[in-house]
Design a protein around this motif. Structure first.
Motif, PDB file in Angstrom:
ATOM      1  N   GLN A   1      -1.652   8.610  -3.611  1.00  0.00           N
ATOM      2  CA  GLN A   1      -2.679   9.106  -2.695  1.00  0.00           C
ATOM      3  C   GLN A   1      -4.079   8.978  -3.288  1.00  0.00           C
TER       4      GLN A   1
ATOM      5  N   TYR B   1       0.824  -1.210   0.000  1.00  0.00           N
ATOM      6  CA  TYR B   1       0.000   0.000   0.000  1.00  0.00           C
ATOM      7  C   TYR B   1       0.860   1.263   0.000  1.00  0.00           C
TER       8      TYR B   1
ATOM      9  N   LYS C   1      -5.153   5.626  -2.412  1.00  0.00           N
ATOM     10  CA  LYS C   1      -5.380   5.552  -0.966  1.00  0.00           C
ATOM     11  C   LYS C   1      -6.673   6.257  -0.564  1.00  0.00           C
TER      12      LYS C   1
END
Length: 141
Positions: A59, A54, A62
């Protein structure tokens, strides 16, 4: 075998990449950095360490997927990547901020599967923004 059709396809492919996105063949330092990110994430998947994998995600990914959802998405949508035995990075193109890398992943059955990774520069680091399965472009004669 006539290489002309293959050459023409390569020209069209390169023309699309260079013209539309301003991408150019990556310099060795950039190519090494891009390949290290991809190989790092794949190594983490092989260890079943999705938290480590991860870290290599951009981003944008995420924001869409917390780590648990990220794991489910990779396992369900990219099983060959989740359980690869090895990988080879190929053609790499970038414009300094965005990059595209072709990667041949070898599944648990050692079958080669080709993907195209897209990456984004985040400060000094490259992060993976997406992975697309490349369709088989070969034809039999």
């Amino acid at each position: 075998m006539n290489a002309r059709p293959l050459f023409l396809c390569l020209l069209l492919f390169c023309g699309t990449i260079f013209g539309e996105e301003g991408l150019k063949p990556s310099e060795m330092k950039t190519k090494d950095a891009l390949h290290a990110v991809i190989n790092g994430q794949l190594a983490a998947f092989r260890k079943d360490d999705y938290a480590a994998a991860y870290v290599f995600a951009d981003q944008v990914i995420k924001n869409q997927f917390p780590v648990e959802s990220f794991e489910r998405m990779v396992r369900a949508g990219y099983p060959a990547i989740a359980h690869s035995t090895s990988a080879k990075c190929g053609l790499s193109f970038d414009n300094g901020d965005e990059a595209v890398v072709n990667v041949r992943v070898f599944s648990e059955n050692h079958d080669p599967i080709d993907y195209q990774y897209t990456l984004h520069r985040d400060g000094q680091d490259w992060r993976i923004t997406g992975v697309t399965l490349l369709k088989d472009q070969t034809t039999q004669v």
